[in-house]
Design an enzyme around this catalytic site. Structure first.
Site, PDB file in Angstrom:
ATOM      1  N   ASP A  37       0.834  -1.205   0.000  1.00 25.43           N
ATOM      2  CA  ASP A  37       0.000   0.000   0.000  1.00 25.43           C
ATOM      3  C   ASP A  37       0.871   1.258   0.000  1.00 25.43           C
ATOM      4  OD1 ASP A  37      -2.292   1.502   0.034  1.00 25.43           O
ATOM      5  OD2 ASP A  37      -2.731   1.177   2.156  1.00 25.43           O
ATOM      6  N   ARG A  50      -0.675   8.942 -10.223  1.00 21.56           N
ATOM      7  CA  ARG A  50      -0.734   7.739  -9.378  1.00 21.56           C
ATOM      8  C   ARG A  50      -0.070   6.525 -10.036  1.00 21.56           C
ATOM      9  NH1 ARG A  50      -3.998   7.313  -5.199  1.00 21.56           N
ATOM     10  NH2 ARG A  50      -4.374   5.125  -5.680  1.00 21.56           N
ATOM     11  N   HIS A  54       2.513   3.163  -8.994  1.00 23.20           N
ATOM     12  CA  HIS A  54       2.366   1.719  -9.218  1.00 23.20           C
ATOM     13  C   HIS A  54       3.582   1.153  -9.959  1.00 23.20           C
ATOM     14  CE1 HIS A  54      -1.543   1.959  -7.558  1.00 23.20           C
ATOM     15  NE2 HIS A  54      -2.096   2.605  -8.560  1.00 23.20           N
ATOM     16  N   THR A  83     -10.856  -7.045  -5.167  1.00 22.41           N
ATOM     17  CA  THR A  83     -12.168  -6.997  -5.830  1.00 22.41           C
ATOM     18  C   THR A  83     -12.772  -5.587  -5.724  1.00 22.41           C
ATOM     19  OG1 THR A  83     -13.030  -7.940  -3.770  1.00 22.41           O
ATOM     20  CG2 THR A  83     -12.812  -9.446  -5.622  1.00 22.41           C
ATOM     21  N   LEU A 148      10.566 -21.152  -4.433  1.00 26.96           N
ATOM     22  CA  LEU A 148       9.613 -20.189  -3.853  1.00 26.96           C
ATOM     23  C   LEU A 148       8.280 -20.219  -4.601  1.00 26.96           C
ATOM     24  CD1 LEU A 148       9.083 -17.600  -2.015  1.00 26.96           C
ATOM     25  CD2 LEU A 148       9.788 -16.285  -4.018  1.00 26.96           C
TER      26      LEU A 148
HETATM   27  C1  FPP Z   1      -2.217   0.144  -3.209  1.00 32.33           C
HETATM   28  O1  FPP Z   1      -1.666   1.427  -3.185  1.00 32.33           O
HETATM   29  C2  FPP Z   1      -1.625  -0.595  -4.306  1.00 32.33           C
HETATM   30  C3  FPP Z   1      -2.329  -1.234  -5.283  1.00 32.33           C
HETATM   31  C4  FPP Z   1      -3.801  -1.256  -5.335  1.00 32.33           C
HETATM   32  C5  FPP Z   1      -1.643  -1.892  -6.394  1.00 32.33           C
HETATM   33  C6  FPP Z   1      -0.436  -2.651  -5.975  1.00 32.33           C
HETATM   34  C7  FPP Z   1       0.312  -3.061  -7.180  1.00 32.33           C
HETATM   35  C8  FPP Z   1       1.649  -3.042  -7.248  1.00 32.33           C
HETATM   36  C9  FPP Z   1       2.536  -2.655  -6.157  1.00 32.33           C
HETATM   37  C10 FPP Z   1       2.312  -3.485  -8.480  1.00 32.33           C
HETATM   38  C11 FPP Z   1       1.948  -4.909  -8.709  1.00 32.33           C
HETATM   39  C12 FPP Z   1       2.906  -5.546  -9.562  1.00 32.33           C
HETATM   40  C13 FPP Z   1       2.664  -6.674 -10.207  1.00 32.33           C
HETATM   41  C14 FPP Z   1       3.780  -7.384 -10.784  1.00 32.33           C
HETATM   42  C15 FPP Z   1       1.318  -7.241 -10.423  1.00 32.33           C
HETATM   43  P1  FPP Z   1      -2.628   2.655  -3.374  1.00 32.33           P
HETATM   44  O2  FPP Z   1      -2.726   2.945  -4.819  1.00 32.33           O
HETATM   45  O3  FPP Z   1      -3.943   2.380  -2.717  1.00 32.33           O
HETATM   46  O4  FPP Z   1      -1.861   3.785  -2.624  1.00 32.33           O
HETATM   47  P2  FPP Z   1      -2.511   5.004  -1.815  1.00 32.33           P
HETATM   48  O5  FPP Z   1      -3.264   4.382  -0.659  1.00 32.33           O
HETATM   49  O6  FPP Z   1      -1.324   5.783  -1.367  1.00 32.33           O
HETATM   50  O7  FPP Z   1      -3.389   5.735  -2.756  1.00 32.33           O
END
Ligand code: FPP
Length: 257
Positions: A37, A50, A54, A83, A148
């Site tokens: 997060d 944003r 990611h 979801t 793993l």
């Molecule tokens: C939450 O942060 C993060 C997510 C919903 C996406 C997580 C995905 C990744 C870290 C990349 C995944 C990589 C692969 C290989 C599938 P947020 O966007 O809610 O952050 P915020 O709370 O600060 O807005």
């Protein structure tokens, strides 16, 4: 001052005294689950969109997979898309759906060589074809691997997971293949997305939020929880090691004494 008072009351060491390097002879958690997060806030702090958060988060995924493998973790489950995340703006959802393909296009060969087994945990129903085919290719390319186990929780929700299990069990009972009195915890576990994966020993959540956000609600009944204020793109191998080291200092009693 407050921290000292807290220490006095709870007899817990302060941050500087907490272990940060895992004990080589200590117990390594078999299964580590991570709620990644803080990508959005990381981007906002830098006046970036944003999606830049990611993308930076994806780099952290690469590092932490290696760190977990290096330290002997057997199963690593990463919450990549819930979801509930479909409620995000269309552009952001589209970007998140393209990340598995992007990640695997550069990482799959190395993961194959590292003997990593990749799996998707979650509902395959609503995923775009390119997301699903990238995940399925990774699953089939790594299905013989014995190292793993790397699980991506994608379109995953803990409640959906439980609903799926209950629906399957009701159907089995209706078909006369299962008696209601045979339904126990093990039977329910066998019908979850994580049926052949042990429950997590350690759950890490970054970014300072102290909640579970519908992640593996059944499976984390006795999981040790570890929270950090660090945003996911800033999370390093050292932070990961700190979480493991603190886990090693916990006494797991599973309701006993
Ligand atoms: C939450 O942060 C993060 C997510 C919903 C996406 C997580 C995905 C990744 C870290 C990349 C995944 C990589 C692969 C290989 C599938 P947020 O966007 O809610 O952050 P915020 O709370 O600060 O807005």
């Amino acid at each position: 001052m407050l921290e000292r008072l807290g220490q006095f009351l709870t007899n817990k060491p302060n941050a500087a005294e907490r272990p940060s390097i895992p004990d080589q002879n200590g117990e390594i958690p078999q299964h580590v689950a991570i709620i990644m997060d803080g990508n959005g806030r990381w981007a906002k702090q830098r006046n970036l969109p944003r999606i830049a958060g990611h993308r930076a988060g994806m780099k952290t995924v690469k590092e932490i997979v290696k760190a977990a493998d290096g330290i002997g973790v057997k199963v690593l489950t990463m919450y990549a898309f819930s979801t509930e995340n479909w409620k995000r703006p269309r552009d952001e959802v589209d970007f998140l759906m393209k990340l598995p393909q992007e990640f695997l296009s550069t990482e799959l060969e190395e993961l194959v060589e590292r003997n990593v087994r990749i799996r998707m945990v979650g509902s395959r129903d609503r995923l775009p074809d390119y997301t699903l085919s990238a995940m399925e290719l990774a699953e089939s390319r790594t299905k013989q691997n014995t190292g793993l186990k790397l699980n991506f929780a994608l379109n995953y929700g803990g409640r959906t997971d439980i609903v799926k299990a209950v629906t399957e069990l009701v159907q089995l009972v209706q078909a006369g293949k299962l008696k209601p009195e045979q339904v126990d915890e093990a039977v329910i576990s066998q019908h979850l997305y994580t049926s052949d994966i042990p429950d997590p020993d350690l759950l890490i959540r970054t970014s300072g939020e102290i909640r579970l956000s519908n992640f593996m609600l059944w499976q984390i009944a006795y999981t040790e929880l570890w929270f950090t204020d660090v945003l996911w793109p800033d999370f390093t191998i050292q932070h990961f090691h700190q979480a493991i080291a603190e886990y090693q200092g916990r006494a797991r009693r599973y309701g006993g004494v």
